[in-house]
Scaffold this active site. Structure first.
Site, mmCIF file in Angstrom:
data_model
loop_
_atom_site.group_PDB
_atom_site.id
_atom_site.type_symbol
_atom_site.label_atom_id
_atom_site.label_comp_id
_atom_site.label_asym_id
_atom_site.label_seq_id
_atom_site.Cartn_x
_atom_site.Cartn_y
_atom_site.Cartn_z
ATOM 1 N N THR A 62 73.987 5.513 55.414
ATOM 2 C CA THR A 62 74.381 4.249 54.826
ATOM 3 C C THR A 62 73.544 3.122 55.414
ATOM 4 O O THR A 62 72.602 3.360 56.191
ATOM 5 C CB THR A 62 75.900 4.014 54.992
ATOM 6 O OG1 THR A 62 76.285 2.880 54.211
ATOM 7 C CG2 THR A 62 76.293 3.810 56.447
ATOM 8 N N LYS A 66 68.932 3.825 54.539
ATOM 9 C CA LYS A 66 68.694 4.655 53.352
ATOM 10 C C LYS A 66 67.213 4.783 52.987
ATOM 11 O O LYS A 66 66.787 5.813 52.459
ATOM 12 C CB LYS A 66 69.483 4.116 52.154
ATOM 13 C CG LYS A 66 70.983 4.280 52.295
ATOM 14 C CD LYS A 66 71.707 3.857 51.021
ATOM 15 C CE LYS A 66 73.201 4.019 51.171
ATOM 16 N NZ LYS A 66 73.938 3.726 49.917
ATOM 17 N N GLU A 78 63.091 15.040 44.545
ATOM 18 C CA GLU A 78 62.179 14.259 43.684
ATOM 19 C C GLU A 78 62.776 12.929 43.251
ATOM 20 O O GLU A 78 62.114 11.887 43.314
ATOM 21 C CB GLU A 78 61.787 15.085 42.456
ATOM 22 C CG GLU A 78 60.777 14.386 41.553
ATOM 23 C CD GLU A 78 60.373 15.238 40.363
ATOM 24 O OE1 GLU A 78 59.596 14.732 39.522
ATOM 25 O OE2 GLU A 78 60.829 16.399 40.259
ATOM 26 N N ASP A 102 74.155 8.764 45.553
ATOM 27 C CA ASP A 102 74.648 7.485 45.025
ATOM 28 C C ASP A 102 74.289 7.372 43.555
ATOM 29 O O ASP A 102 75.125 7.033 42.703
ATOM 30 C CB ASP A 102 73.994 6.310 45.769
ATOM 31 C CG ASP A 102 74.585 6.072 47.142
ATOM 32 O OD1 ASP A 102 75.747 6.454 47.366
ATOM 33 O OD2 ASP A 102 73.887 5.493 47.982
ATOM 34 N N THR A 152 66.135 -13.870 40.760
ATOM 35 C CA THR A 152 64.678 -13.987 40.856
ATOM 36 C C THR A 152 64.061 -13.023 39.853
ATOM 37 O O THR A 152 64.066 -11.808 40.071
ATOM 38 C CB THR A 152 64.200 -13.647 42.277
ATOM 39 O OG1 THR A 152 64.926 -14.423 43.219
ATOM 40 C CG2 THR A 152 62.704 -13.904 42.424
ATOM 41 N N TYR A 220 84.075 -1.818 44.984
ATOM 42 C CA TYR A 220 85.380 -1.144 44.990
ATOM 43 C C TYR A 220 86.390 -1.838 45.903
ATOM 44 O O TYR A 220 87.529 -1.393 46.027
ATOM 45 C CB TYR A 220 85.236 0.333 45.391
ATOM 46 C CG TYR A 220 84.574 0.564 46.726
ATOM 47 C CD1 TYR A 220 85.300 0.522 47.912
ATOM 48 C CD2 TYR A 220 83.218 0.822 46.806
ATOM 49 C CE1 TYR A 220 84.692 0.729 49.140
ATOM 50 C CE2 TYR A 220 82.599 1.043 48.024
ATOM 51 C CZ TYR A 220 83.344 0.995 49.187
ATOM 52 O OH TYR A 220 82.718 1.187 50.403
#
Length: 277
Positions: A62, A66, A78, A102, A152, A220
């Protein structure tokens, strides 16, 4: 001998992954334990070497590791390599191999709710790491009409340019996106706007949102952001980030053990931990 799994991050005390994964190991009658490891950025290289040396069988990754963990792994899946982020590592044949559950967790959660997802016109709000994982995964699965809106616009343009998959994508400012909301079948909110404790924040105004649009917010906590509340009042179908969290955890468990865990059980634990019902 008991297998040890874990999650690394900085900070890490807030993680609900140990409660979820330890229950899954117990429920499946596996002699395993899942532990949080507080690893600071300057210690990441030594930590990965040490975890392999002592036989940690797998771990989640986390914030803030990552992306930076990738050079310290032996192989990277991949899709995770294309996204440029890893959140799950598995020990296989003497190697640490990185995956991104994720991204696939979100796709599974979304496709559970929407049929013919590849044919939908989608807007992703935000252009950070979560948006990158979701955008790349949608396109890798064949969904080509995905636009990116960001404060942006240059960052949204860069994200689109980086993606190697077939696409029909436009970069938008947030104001442009607000004007075009009625054009989309699915809106995916990937920023931190509306996350506890900033409960009154919204990334965009949804005054042009059409009834029946599907609105997904990866947050969440709270379980229903201001964006989702207002979308529901407009007659939209909504989804918070809980399903994504469940499926990414379930996919990690499956990578480690070859077993598909009980996702409804995982979801109940998450709801209880987060104070939901």
């Amino acid at each position: 001998m008991k297998k040890v799994y874990g999650v690394i991050g900085d900070p890490i005390a807030h993680s609900i992954s140990p409660a979820i994964q330890n229950d899954a190991f117990t429920h499946q009658k596996l002699d395993c334990i899942y532990h949080p490891f507080h690893i600071t950025p300057e210690n990441l290289s030594d930590a990965v070497k040490g975890m392999k040396a002592i036989g940690i069988a797998g771990f989640n990754v986390t914030i803030p590791h990552k992306t930076t963990i990738i050079p310290y792994l032996d192989e990277v899946d991949e899709l995770a390599a294309t996204i440029g982020a890893v959140n799950t590592v598995s020990y296989q044949d003497g190697k640490y191999i990185g995956y991104n559950t994720d991204a696939m967790g979100f796709y599974k959660a979304l496709s559970d709710q929407i049929s013919n997802l590849t044919e939908k016109k989608i807007l992703v709000v935000g252009a950070g790491g979560a948006a990158r994982a979701i955008y790349f995964t949608l396109l890798s699965a064949g969904t080509v009409s995905v636009d990116i809106a960001n404060r942006t616009i240059e960052k949204a343009e860069s994200l689109i340019a980086d993606c190697p998959f077939e696409k029909q994508s436009v970069a938008l400012t947030l104001i442009q996106a607000e004007e075009k909301l009625a054009d989309y079948d699915v809106i995916i909110q990937t920023t931190s706007k509306g996350m506890s404790p900033d409960l009154d924040a919204m990334p965009i105004s949804i005054h042009n949102l059409s009834e029946g649009t599907f609105v997904s917010d990866i947050i969440y906590n709270p379980l229903e952001t201001k964006l989702l509340k207002e979308a529901k009042q407009k007659g939209c179908d909504i989804q918070n980030g809980l399903d994504m969290l469940v499926y990414q955890a379930a996919l990690a468990f499956q990578i480690w053990t070859g077993i598909t865990p009980d996702t409804s059980r995982m979801k109940n634990i998450m709801r209880t931990t987060l104070g939901g019902k």
